[in-house]
Scaffold this motif. Structure first.
Motif, PDB file in Angstrom:
ATOM      1  N   THR A 164       2.015 -16.603  14.008  1.00 40.73           N
ATOM      2  CA  THR A 164       1.434 -17.495  15.016  1.00 40.73           C
ATOM      3  C   THR A 164       2.415 -17.895  16.102  1.00 40.73           C
ATOM      4  OG1 THR A 164       1.942 -19.387  13.601  1.00 40.73           O
ATOM      5  CG2 THR A 164      -0.255 -18.425  13.411  1.00 40.73           C
ATOM      6  N   TYR A 165       3.705 -17.595  15.926  1.00 40.41           N
ATOM      7  CA  TYR A 165       4.675 -17.886  16.978  1.00 40.41           C
ATOM      8  C   TYR A 165       4.748 -16.756  18.007  1.00 40.41           C
ATOM      9  CZ  TYR A 165       6.344 -21.644  13.961  1.00 40.41           C
ATOM     10  OH  TYR A 165       6.427 -22.782  13.185  1.00 40.41           O
ATOM     11  N   GLY A 166       4.114 -15.622  17.705  1.00 36.50           N
ATOM     12  CA  GLY A 166       4.145 -14.489  18.624  1.00 36.50           C
ATOM     13  C   GLY A 166       5.082 -13.385  18.201  1.00 36.50           C
ATOM     14  N   ALA A 167       5.759 -13.525  17.081  1.00 34.67           N
ATOM     15  CA  ALA A 167       6.600 -12.450  16.567  1.00 34.67           C
ATOM     16  C   ALA A 167       5.725 -11.385  15.916  1.00 34.67           C
ATOM     17  CB  ALA A 167       7.605 -13.003  15.560  1.00 34.67           C
ATOM     18  N   TRP A 168       6.106 -10.131  16.048  1.00 33.62           N
ATOM     19  CA  TRP A 168       5.353  -9.049  15.425  1.00 33.62           C
ATOM     20  C   TRP A 168       6.239  -7.819  15.268  1.00 33.62           C
ATOM     21  CZ3 TRP A 168       4.634  -4.429  18.155  1.00 33.62           C
ATOM     22  CH2 TRP A 168       4.884  -4.483  19.530  1.00 33.62           C
ATOM     23  N   TYR A 169       5.824  -6.931  14.389  1.00 36.69           N
ATOM     24  CA  TYR A 169       6.543  -5.663  14.231  1.00 36.69           C
ATOM     25  C   TYR A 169       5.571  -4.586  13.784  1.00 36.69           C
ATOM     26  CZ  TYR A 169       6.483  -5.421   9.104  1.00 36.69           C
ATOM     27  OH  TYR A 169       6.071  -5.309   7.798  1.00 36.69           O
ATOM     28  N   ILE A 170       5.969  -3.351  13.987  1.00 35.99           N
ATOM     29  CA  ILE A 170       5.253  -2.193  13.444  1.00 35.99           C
ATOM     30  C   ILE A 170       6.292  -1.139  13.093  1.00 35.99           C
ATOM     31  CG2 ILE A 170       4.847  -1.198  15.744  1.00 35.99           C
ATOM     32  CD1 ILE A 170       2.191  -0.074  14.572  1.00 35.99           C
ATOM     33  N   ASP A 171       6.139  -0.529  11.932  1.00 35.44           N
ATOM     34  CA  ASP A 171       7.055   0.555  11.555  1.00 35.44           C
ATOM     35  C   ASP A 171       6.258   1.730  11.016  1.00 35.44           C
ATOM     36  OD1 ASP A 171       6.346  -0.066   8.942  1.00 35.44           O
ATOM     37  OD2 ASP A 171       8.216  -1.071   8.462  1.00 35.44           O
ATOM     38  N   THR A 172       6.925   2.867  10.896  1.00 36.46           N
ATOM     39  CA  THR A 172       6.263   4.078  10.410  1.00 36.46           C
ATOM     40  C   THR A 172       7.241   4.914   9.607  1.00 36.46           C
ATOM     41  OG1 THR A 172       4.891   5.971  11.058  1.00 36.46           O
ATOM     42  CG2 THR A 172       6.814   5.489  12.427  1.00 36.46           C
ATOM     43  N   ASP A 173       6.705   5.666   8.665  1.00 34.78           N
ATOM     44  CA  ASP A 173       7.484   6.547   7.799  1.00 34.78           C
ATOM     45  C   ASP A 173       6.701   7.848   7.678  1.00 34.78           C
ATOM     46  OD1 ASP A 173       9.012   7.802   5.898  1.00 34.78           O
ATOM     47  OD2 ASP A 173       8.829   6.231   4.373  1.00 34.78           O
ATOM     48  N   ILE A 174       7.241   8.931   8.230  1.00 37.59           N
ATOM     49  CA  ILE A 174       6.554  10.226   8.256  1.00 37.59           C
ATOM     50  C   ILE A 174       7.441  11.262   7.576  1.00 37.59           C
ATOM     51  CG2 ILE A 174       5.525  12.016   9.718  1.00 37.59           C
ATOM     52  CD1 ILE A 174       5.283   9.894  11.923  1.00 37.59           C
ATOM     53  N   ASN A 175       6.901  11.937   6.571  1.00 37.21           N
ATOM     54  CA  ASN A 175       7.632  13.018   5.897  1.00 37.21           C
ATOM     55  C   ASN A 175       6.830  14.307   6.020  1.00 37.21           C
ATOM     56  OD1 ASN A 175      10.029  13.461   3.835  1.00 37.21           O
ATOM     57  ND2 ASN A 175       8.304  14.676   3.108  1.00 37.21           N
ATOM     58  N   GLN A 176       7.498  15.392   6.411  1.00 40.11           N
ATOM     59  CA  GLN A 176       6.794  16.650   6.634  1.00 40.11           C
ATOM     60  C   GLN A 176       7.634  17.834   6.157  1.00 40.11           C
ATOM     61  OE1 GLN A 176       3.598  17.307   7.851  1.00 40.11           O
ATOM     62  NE2 GLN A 176       4.169  19.302   7.032  1.00 40.11           N
ATOM     63  N   PRO A 177       7.164  18.562   5.111  1.00 35.49           N
ATOM     64  CA  PRO A 177       7.844  19.808   4.744  1.00 35.49           C
ATOM     65  C   PRO A 177       7.730  20.833   5.864  1.00 35.49           C
ATOM     66  CG  PRO A 177       6.372  19.044   2.994  1.00 35.49           C
ATOM     67  CD  PRO A 177       6.058  18.231   4.206  1.00 35.49           C
ATOM     68  N   ILE A 178       8.811  21.543   6.116  1.00 39.15           N
ATOM     69  CA  ILE A 178       8.827  22.589   7.141  1.00 39.15           C
ATOM     70  C   ILE A 178       8.662  23.963   6.505  1.00 39.15           C
ATOM     71  CG2 ILE A 178      10.201  23.612   8.989  1.00 39.15           C
ATOM     72  CD1 ILE A 178      11.576  20.900   9.291  1.00 39.15           C
ATOM     73  N   SER A 179       9.247  24.113   5.343  1.00 37.89           N
ATOM     74  CA  SER A 179       9.120  25.346   4.568  1.00 37.89           C
ATOM     75  C   SER A 179       9.324  24.974   3.109  1.00 37.89           C
ATOM     76  CB  SER A 179      10.153  26.388   5.011  1.00 37.89           C
ATOM     77  OG  SER A 179      11.464  25.941   4.702  1.00 37.89           O
ATOM     78  N   GLN A 180       9.400  25.986   2.244  1.00 40.82           N
ATOM     79  CA  GLN A 180       9.610  25.695   0.831  1.00 40.82           C
ATOM     80  C   GLN A 180      10.977  25.087   0.575  1.00 40.82           C
ATOM     81  OE1 GLN A 180       8.850  29.304  -1.378  1.00 40.82           O
ATOM     82  NE2 GLN A 180       6.647  28.894  -1.493  1.00 40.82           N
ATOM     83  N   SER A 181      11.919  25.286   1.486  1.00 40.02           N
ATOM     84  CA  SER A 181      13.283  24.814   1.257  1.00 40.02           C
ATOM     85  C   SER A 181      13.744  23.763   2.260  1.00 40.02           C
ATOM     86  CB  SER A 181      14.250  25.996   1.294  1.00 40.02           C
ATOM     87  OG  SER A 181      14.189  26.648   2.548  1.00 40.02           O
ATOM     88  N   ALA A 182      12.918  23.397   3.221  1.00 40.72           N
ATOM     89  CA  ALA A 182      13.343  22.454   4.259  1.00 40.72           C
ATOM     90  C   ALA A 182      12.265  21.422   4.515  1.00 40.72           C
ATOM     91  CB  ALA A 182      13.685  23.188   5.549  1.00 40.72           C
ATOM     92  N   VAL A 189      11.025   1.691  13.780  1.00 39.93           N
ATOM     93  CA  VAL A 189      10.496   0.331  13.799  1.00 39.93           C
ATOM     94  C   VAL A 189      10.641  -0.232  15.203  1.00 39.93           C
ATOM     95  CG1 VAL A 189      12.700  -0.740  13.153  1.00 39.93           C
ATOM     96  CG2 VAL A 189      10.555  -1.945  12.674  1.00 39.93           C
ATOM     97  N   TYR A 190       9.650  -1.039  15.600  1.00 41.74           N
ATOM     98  CA  TYR A 190       9.778  -1.853  16.806  1.00 41.74           C
ATOM     99  C   TYR A 190       9.387  -3.269  16.418  1.00 41.74           C
ATOM    100  CZ  TYR A 190       9.491  -3.804  21.436  1.00 41.74           C
ATOM    101  OH  TYR A 190       9.707  -4.594  22.538  1.00 41.74           O
ATOM    102  N   GLU A 191      10.219  -4.243  16.828  1.00 41.04           N
ATOM    103  CA  GLU A 191      10.007  -5.621  16.405  1.00 41.04           C
ATOM    104  C   GLU A 191      10.257  -6.562  17.578  1.00 41.04           C
ATOM    105  OE1 GLU A 191      11.408  -8.548  12.719  1.00 41.04           O
ATOM    106  OE2 GLU A 191      12.340  -6.589  13.005  1.00 41.04           O
ATOM    107  N   GLU A 192       9.381  -7.532  17.730  1.00 39.07           N
ATOM    108  CA  GLU A 192       9.552  -8.609  18.709  1.00 39.07           C
ATOM    109  C   GLU A 192       9.858  -9.892  17.949  1.00 39.07           C
ATOM    110  OE1 GLU A 192       9.368  -8.876  22.030  1.00 39.07           O
ATOM    111  OE2 GLU A 192       8.656  -6.892  22.659  1.00 39.07           O
ATOM    112  N   PHE A 193      10.894 -10.643  18.412  1.00 39.37           N
ATOM    113  CA  PHE A 193      11.292 -11.877  17.754  1.00 39.37           C
ATOM    114  C   PHE A 193      10.713 -13.091  18.484  1.00 39.37           C
ATOM    115  CE2 PHE A 193      15.094  -9.024  17.276  1.00 39.37           C
ATOM    116  CZ  PHE A 193      14.826  -8.659  15.970  1.00 39.37           C
ATOM    117  N   ASN A 194      10.334 -14.075  17.711  1.00 40.80           N
ATOM    118  CA  ASN A 194       9.933 -15.363  18.258  1.00 40.80           C
ATOM    119  C   ASN A 194       9.889 -16.355  17.108  1.00 40.80           C
ATOM    120  OD1 ASN A 194       9.037 -17.302  20.119  1.00 40.80           O
ATOM    121  ND2 ASN A 194       7.858 -15.752  21.221  1.00 40.80           N
TER     122      ASN A 194
END
Length: 569
Positions: A164-182, A189-194
């Motif tokens: 309620t003070y106006g602080a907020w954040y959003i984060d993400t975690d993405i994992n993606q195999p590229i091949s059988q060995s990689a 994250v992006y965060e606003e302080f208040n």
């Protein structure tokens, strides 16, 4: 708002098909962790580690919406968070204060800033001296962040919050195999302080892409880059209501919950970090593994602040508070390398896990301290301090930063070079007795150039850091241990800023820890830990009682206590 994957109920097999098998996999309920590689640099059950350790998992961080190291330490016995002057993590572990006893994946992370948790797999807090594993410092303990690494399964998760003070954040975690060995992973994250405090705001942006590849099933290479930009208002809090004493200690000023005792726009912390990291692990056999880690960090930090330096006092019949100001820009470049060889040998009923390693560190720091002066108002100390009338919103005269002579200006350049080798043996005698012993030799050279006075100081210390522990396991769920360990800290302090003609001649401080403890799996998902310790800190500085111009190493400090933790479900 994160959405986890869950196991799905399966229909019962037809009565005519007796060959069908249903396999359900999942994660054990609760926050209990069974093992760590940080405390010994080898994969070791926590019950076999002869020291107190608290581990906060990603699940607990998510469930309780932890956003900072301060949030984590609320759940760690023997640990207290300090204010850190509104711009850095500062901890007190077993009564010892530090701004530098932080590590990331086992490598030193001693720059002064607020550490985020967006890319943390878990936070490990090891209590007591840890020089055998980590080198200088860590007298009361260390905090190690284990970061997320790429895995074999594809997933995307995000979380966010607002208040309620106006602080907020959003984060993400993405994992993606590229091949059988990689595979690749991205945490951001992006965060606003208040907050309720007047004029307080800021924002943080951090991004951490990582990449991993497996070569032939015996070698794994991890590469990562982290960019962190944090800019926020420095808020040093409220002053004391009145001057305190030993018999009548002071209390925080009340009735000014939202008042900002600083200068909007001047009080700012601006931190930028660019960190490259790499890790290579090669398995020669099931019993022989070598791991090499490297980190290069380029950190740029500026903080300026006006803050209360006196309690509330009467000046001309008006309640007033004294303020001072300064600016402190710092840059640091770190090059760190760590190499471990782990060899497992079994001879009859005795099993050895042998560790041998070499470590190198090169840290180059440039720091200034520029004092602020006030040109009007009720000023004292040559304009360094101004008294302002107490009000809901105080009025502060303009601040001027000066680097001329006789202003207390400091400008230093520091080179800290460290080399170390260490050996350790973990001996398991049957099923009921473990013995761990190790020693580390550090050569730490510190050179400081005082660019204002035109003088240079240097000191080289060569020190041995032993560790010895015994673990008894009378029954399978219980382990009882006793241990001794030693650490040291050069007289320059944990940020290398206080070396001068006096401290350059003084031996490092020493920390000796004696500890006994219990670890008990009350149930398969619930663990109880208890530790009793005595931590002696010696070679602390004191003024010679016979000559106030001399400093002598007669100071000492003893911390002792009992820590109890209950973890799991």
């Amino acid at each position: 708002m994160a959405v986890p994957a869950t196991a799905q109920d399966q229909p019962a097999p037809p009565a005519t098909d007796a060959r069908q098998t249903i396999i359900v996999t999942g994660v054990r309920d609760g926050y209990q962790v069974d093992a760590t590689s940080t405390a010994t640099r080898t994969p070791t059950s926590l019950k076999d580690v002869p020291q107190a350790a608290s581990i906060i998992t990603e699940a607990q961080i998510d469930d309780q919406a932890m956003r900072s190291i301060a949030d984590v330490l609320r759940y760690v016995p023997g640990a207290v968070i300090s204010q850190g002057e509104g711009h850095r993590d500062q901890i007190i572990l077993r009564g010892n204060n530090s701004t530098a006893d932080f590590f990331v994946d086992g490598l030193r992370d001693d720059v002064q800033y607020y550490r985020g948790l967006y890319n943390a797999e878990r936070i490990e807090v090891l209590k007591g001296p840890n020089a055998m594993i980590f080198g200088r410092g860590g007298g009361g303990g260390i905090v190690n962040r284990v970061t997320k690494r790429p895995g074999a399964n594809a997933f995307i998760s995000s979380s966010g919050s607002a208040d309620t003070y106006g602080a907020w954040y959003i984060d993400t975690d993405i994992n993606q195999p590229i091949s059988q060995s990689a595979s690749a992973r991205l945490n951001a994250v992006y965060e606003e302080f208040n907050s309720n405090r007047d004029f307080y705001d800021g924002r943080r942006l951090a991004i951490n892409p990582t990449f991993a590849v497996s070569l032939g099933g015996t070698t794994r290479i991890d590469l990562g880059f982290e960019y962190n930009n944090d800019k926020r208002t420095i808020d040093r809090g409220v002053p004391s209501a009145a001057q305190g004493s030993l018999t009548s200690p002071s209390r925080p000023l009340t009735g000014f919950r939202d008042t900002f005792f600083g200068v909007p726009g001047f009080n700012v912390s601006d931190f930028e970090a660019k960190v490259l990291s790499g890790r290579i692990e090669h398995r020669f056999s099931d019993n022989l593994t070598v791991t090499s880690r490297v980190l290069y960090g380029d950190d740029d930090k500026l903080y300026r602040n006006t803050f209360a330096v006196t309690p509330v006092t009467l000046r001309g019949g008006v309640q007033s508070v004294g303020l001072e100001a300064y600016s402190d820009p710092t840059t640091r470049k770190n090059l760190l390398n760590q190499n471990d060889l782990v060899w497992t040998v079994t001879t009859g009923p005795v099993r050895h896990v042998l560790l041998a390693g070499f470590e190198y560190g090169d840290q180059r720091t440039r720091n200034q301290r520029i004092n602020g002066f006030f040109g009007s108002g009720d000023i004292v100390n040559g304009g360094r301090r101004v008294f302002v009338a107490l009000a809901d919103r105080i009025t502060v005269p303009p601040v001027t930063l000066r680097t001329t002579a006789n202003t207390g200006y400091r400008s230093i350049r520091t080179n800290a070079d460290a080399t170390a080798f260490y050996v350790q043996d973990q001996i398991s005698i049957g099923e009921h007795v473990d013995v761990i012993g190790g020693v580390r030799r550090d050569r730490f050279k510190l050179s400081i150039d005082d660019l204002v006075a035109g003088r240079s100081y240097s000191r080289t210390d060569t020190l041995w850091s032993p560790r010895l522990g015994v673990v008894l396991k009378p029954v399978q769920p219980v382990s009882i241990y006793a241990s001794y360990s030693r650490s040291f800290l050069p007289q320059s302090g944990d940020q290398f800023s206080s070396l001068d003609i006096t401290t350059a001649a003084l031996e490092p401080e020493k920390f000796d820890n004696y500890e006994v403890g219990l670890k008990w799996d009350v149930s398969p998902t619930l663990n109880l830990t208890a530790a009793v310790y005595r931590l002696d800190r010696t070679n602390t500085r004191a003024t010679d009682p016979n000559d106030a111009t001399r400093t002598v190493l007669t100071g000492a400090q003893r911390s002792k206590g009992l820590e109890i933790g209950l973890n799991g479900a």
